[in-house]
Design a protein around this motif. Structure first.
Motif, short mmCIF file in Angstrom:
data_model
loop_
_atom_site.label_atom_id
_atom_site.label_comp_id
_atom_site.label_asym_id
_atom_site.label_seq_id
_atom_site.Cartn_x
_atom_site.Cartn_y
_atom_site.Cartn_z
N ASP A 18 0.87 -1.17 0.00
CA ASP A 18 0.00 0.00 0.00
C ASP A 18 0.92 1.23 0.00
OD1 ASP A 18 -1.87 1.99 0.36
OD2 ASP A 18 -2.52 1.30 2.33
N LYS A 20 -0.05 4.40 -0.27
CA LYS A 20 -0.74 5.63 0.08
C LYS A 20 0.10 6.48 1.04
CE LYS A 20 -5.15 7.55 1.50
NZ LYS A 20 -4.52 8.82 1.56
N SER A 21 0.13 7.77 0.73
CA SER A 21 0.88 8.71 1.55
C SER A 21 0.19 10.07 1.48
CB SER A 21 2.31 8.83 1.02
OG SER A 21 3.04 9.74 1.79
N ASP A 22 0.35 10.87 2.50
CA ASP A 22 -0.21 12.22 2.49
C ASP A 22 0.55 13.14 1.55
OD1 ASP A 22 -2.17 11.63 4.40
OD2 ASP A 22 -0.76 11.98 6.04
N ARG A 42 -1.06 5.35 -7.42
CA ARG A 42 -0.89 4.40 -6.31
C ARG A 42 -0.66 5.10 -4.97
NH1 ARG A 42 0.36 -0.95 -7.80
NH2 ARG A 42 -0.54 -1.26 -9.86
N LYS A 44 -1.69 8.20 -4.09
CA LYS A 44 -2.93 8.90 -3.70
C LYS A 44 -2.66 10.02 -2.70
CE LYS A 44 -5.46 4.64 -4.29
NZ LYS A 44 -5.73 3.41 -3.59
N ASN A 68 -6.27 13.09 -9.31
CA ASN A 68 -6.30 12.13 -8.20
C ASN A 68 -6.50 12.82 -6.85
OD1 ASN A 68 -5.64 9.18 -9.04
ND2 ASN A 68 -4.47 10.50 -10.43
#
Length: 97
Positions: A18, A20-22, A42, A44, A68
């Motif tokens: 995963d 996902k990162s800020d 990916r 996001k 995105n």
């Protein structure tokens, strides 16, 4: 130079992790690489940072990030951007408004 290369981007995409990162610091100063739009999808990220002079930044990467849901911060437009990490959110404060 410490910048991620296409081989490493491909490994991350294929890893199944995963991602996902800020925040995503755009590799290669925002220059279009063949895997960068997939990396954007990916990760996001809510905030994408591009450290560049503005001449080589690929419009399609900026558009991909915005599509995105990311806010795109560029050093040539916003100067330094200060990020404040708070519970459940990230506040971005550009030097140039």
């Amino acid at each position: 130079t410490g910048d991620i290369k296409d081989l490493a981007i491909q490994w991350l995409i294929d890893s199944g992790y995963d991602l996902k990162s800020d925040v995503l610091v755009m590799p290669h100063h925002g220059y279009a690489g063949f895997l960068t739009p997939e990396l954007i999808r990916r990760v996001k990220a809510l905030n994408v940072l591009i450290n560049a002079n503005g001449y080589n930044v690929a419009d399609e990467l900026v558009e991909s990030a915005q599509e995105n849901g990311a806010t795109v911060w560029t050093s040539y437009r916003h100067g330094a951007v200060t990020l404040k990490f708070l519970p459940g959110q990230v506040e971005a404060q550009p030097f140039i408004k």
